[in-house]
Scaffold this motif. Structure first.
Motif, PDB file in Angstrom:
ATOM      1  N   ASP A  64      -2.712 -13.924  21.243  1.00  0.00           N
ATOM      2  CA  ASP A  64      -2.119 -12.811  20.496  1.00  0.00           C
ATOM      3  C   ASP A  64      -3.179 -12.062  19.696  1.00  0.00           C
ATOM      4  O   ASP A  64      -4.201 -12.630  19.331  1.00  0.00           O
ATOM      5  CB  ASP A  64      -1.061 -13.322  19.512  1.00  0.00           C
ATOM      6  CG  ASP A  64       0.232 -13.671  20.222  1.00  0.00           C
ATOM      7  OD1 ASP A  64       0.313 -13.456  21.439  1.00  0.00           O
ATOM      8  OD2 ASP A  64       1.151 -14.159  19.542  1.00  0.00           O
ATOM      9  N   ASP A 107      -2.746 -10.816  16.637  1.00  0.00           N
ATOM     10  CA  ASP A 107      -2.581 -10.875  15.179  1.00  0.00           C
ATOM     11  C   ASP A 107      -3.270 -12.077  14.543  1.00  0.00           C
ATOM     12  O   ASP A 107      -3.030 -12.370  13.377  1.00  0.00           O
ATOM     13  CB  ASP A 107      -1.100 -10.862  14.826  1.00  0.00           C
ATOM     14  CG  ASP A 107      -0.334 -12.002  15.484  1.00  0.00           C
ATOM     15  OD1 ASP A 107      -0.982 -12.838  16.147  1.00  0.00           O
ATOM     16  OD2 ASP A 107       0.887 -12.062  15.323  1.00  0.00           O
ATOM     17  N   GLN A 156      -2.722 -15.100  14.903  1.00  0.00           N
ATOM     18  CA  GLN A 156      -1.892 -16.296  14.731  1.00  0.00           C
ATOM     19  C   GLN A 156      -2.357 -17.372  15.700  1.00  0.00           C
ATOM     20  O   GLN A 156      -2.103 -18.549  15.484  1.00  0.00           O
ATOM     21  CB  GLN A 156      -0.418 -15.951  14.989  1.00  0.00           C
ATOM     22  CG  GLN A 156       0.206 -15.180  13.857  1.00  0.00           C
ATOM     23  CD  GLN A 156       1.712 -15.173  13.960  1.00  0.00           C
ATOM     24  OE1 GLN A 156       2.275 -14.512  14.828  1.00  0.00           O
ATOM     25  NE2 GLN A 156       2.370 -15.902  13.083  1.00  0.00           N
ATOM     26  N   ARG A 165      -0.412 -22.886  13.076  1.00  0.00           N
ATOM     27  CA  ARG A 165      -0.211 -21.453  13.270  1.00  0.00           C
ATOM     28  C   ARG A 165      -0.066 -20.796  11.910  1.00  0.00           C
ATOM     29  O   ARG A 165       0.853 -21.088  11.161  1.00  0.00           O
ATOM     30  CB  ARG A 165       1.033 -21.215  14.120  1.00  0.00           C
ATOM     31  CG  ARG A 165       1.102 -19.814  14.655  1.00  0.00           C
ATOM     32  CD  ARG A 165       2.092 -19.744  15.807  1.00  0.00           C
ATOM     33  NE  ARG A 165       1.797 -18.621  16.680  1.00  0.00           N
ATOM     34  CZ  ARG A 165       2.573 -17.538  16.772  1.00  0.00           C
ATOM     35  NH1 ARG A 165       3.665 -17.463  16.046  1.00  0.00           N
ATOM     36  NH2 ARG A 165       2.257 -16.559  17.585  1.00  0.00           N
ATOM     37  N   ARG A 200       0.777 -14.084  10.383  1.00  0.00           N
ATOM     38  CA  ARG A 200      -0.005 -13.020  11.002  1.00  0.00           C
ATOM     39  C   ARG A 200      -0.871 -12.363   9.935  1.00  0.00           C
ATOM     40  O   ARG A 200      -0.497 -12.266   8.781  1.00  0.00           O
ATOM     41  CB  ARG A 200       0.868 -12.045  11.770  1.00  0.00           C
ATOM     42  CG  ARG A 200       1.701 -11.124  10.912  1.00  0.00           C
ATOM     43  CD  ARG A 200       2.240  -9.877  11.617  1.00  0.00           C
ATOM     44  NE  ARG A 200       2.522  -9.898  13.021  1.00  0.00           N
ATOM     45  CZ  ARG A 200       1.904  -9.107  13.890  1.00  0.00           C
ATOM     46  NH1 ARG A 200       0.981  -8.263  13.500  1.00  0.00           N
ATOM     47  NH2 ARG A 200       2.229  -9.142  15.153  1.00  0.00           N
TER      48      ARG A 200
HETATM   49 MG    MG Z   1       2.415 -12.997  15.963  1.00  0.00          MG
END
Ligand code: MG
Ligand code: UDP
Length: 333
Positions: A100, A102, A104, A203, A206
């Motif tokens: 991804d 962002d 994350q 995780r 973001r």
């Molecule tokens: Mg995300």
């Protein structure tokens, strides 16, 4: 630097981007750092999924100035799953990593994935130990969804794993041979099999901007997962139909029993109407369910998935010789 046999890059990173201008400066910096540490030629492919902010301008410029970066712009927003498929199709590495934008999915985990790949694993997915950035609602619905899908689906779709994963070229080629329209990419990799393992990571929230997966998009993804990987919803009508018809039959027995026993409290005409109506609706549902089974067959056919996927072959490149023949040749020698 090490390249693959064809002289192309060894690793490809695929990053889908949809209105992520706020995270791009940090993303590019972290990618630069990670790419320096990798032991081989590496390319990063950004797929702009129809952003309406400056993401495309920034990434196109980066791809022009730095030869390790590539840029694909889709003509409109086709959605995350289509965007990562576009990137994987364009990737030329021996191992492809989907990540991804962002942050994350931390780029630093890519190194661990590559280690696992070198040990011989063909798919390495990132398992989320925690989901700090997500709301309680998202965590709760996600966990419920994976439990439900796990029950229904015939393949084992890993829990707590998104689309952050490393994929070997062999698996990628098999994946790209699956032309289905409504793609649930994590399910498709589960369906493909091969040697799979996981790398666990925390995780984080973001980095900036907001989620591009509002509730409606999430529901659509969930529906694609269930419909694409299970035919249980199609069989539901049959079971409902049997239940309703059985209820009607039991009720008929009950009424006849009372009538034989001389019960005078029964309202004339009521029981027979209810029994006939519910029995016939039950029959209707069973018939709908049977139609559903045929629709399911048609659906499976039109998905045009391969019947099976071969992981390796041995001994096919030699001419056939019977053992007796080969021992005679040895004797002669
Ligand atoms: Mg995300
Ligand atoms: N994304 C995309 N197209 C979309 C929605 C999302 O390419 O229609 C990208 C997005 O830019 C991000 C990734 O998919 O890189 C995951 O999206 P997001 O982080 O918003 O999802 P969440 O982490 O909230 O589930």
């Amino acid at each position: 630097m090490m390249t693959n046999s064809a002289g192309g890059p060894r690793y490809s990173i695929v990053v889908p981007v949809f209105n992520e201008q706020a995270v791009l400066p940090v993303l590019l910096h972290r990618l630069d750092l990670m790419m320096q540490d990798v032991d081989g030629v590496i390319e990063t492919i950004f797929v702009d999924d129809g952003s309406s902010d400056c993401s495309a301008i920034v990434l196109r410029a980066k791809a022009k100035e730095d030869p390790r970066y590539r840029f694909i712009g889709l003509s409109r927003n086709f959605g995350h799953q289509a965007a990562i498929t576009a990137g994987m199709e364009a990737a030329s590495g021996d191992a492809v990593i989907v990540m991804d934008a962002d942050l994350q999915d931390p780029p630093e985990v890519v190194g661990q994935m590559i280690e696992k790949w070198k040990e011989g694993y063909e798919v390495v997915y990132g398992r989320r130990l925690s989901r700090e950035g997500d709301s309680t609602f998202k965590k709760w619905t996600a966990s419920l969804f994976y439990k439900f899908l796990g029950r229904l689906s015939s393949v084992d779709i890993p829990r707590d794993a998104g689309d952050f994963r490393l994929i070997d070229r062999k698996v990628l080629d098999a994946f790209l041979a699956m032309p289905e329209q409504d793609r649930f990419v994590r399910g498709m990799f589960a369906w493909l099999g091969f040697r799979q393992t996981e790398v666990a990571f925390h995780r984080l929230p973001r980095l900036a901007g907001e989620t591009k997966y509002p509730l409606l998009k999430m529901l659509r993804l969930a529906a694609n997962g269930v419909i694409g990987f299970s035919d249980a919803p199609l069989r539901l009508a049959i079971w409902c139909g049997f239940a309703v018809s059985a209820f009607a039959a039991l009720y008929a027995l009950y009424v006849v029993g009372h009538w034989l026993a001389g019960d005078t409290s029964l309202v004339a005409g009521w029981a027979s109407t209810i029994i006939i109506v519910s029995f016939l609706s039950g029959m209707n549902m069973i018939m709908t369910g049977i139609m559903g089974l045929y629709v399911g067959r048609i659906y499976a056919e039109v998905k045009r998935r391969p019947l099976y996927v071969v992981s390796e072959k041995a001994g096919f490149d030699r001419a056939v010789q019977s053992p007796a023949q080969s021992s005679r040749t040895i004797d002669a020698a």
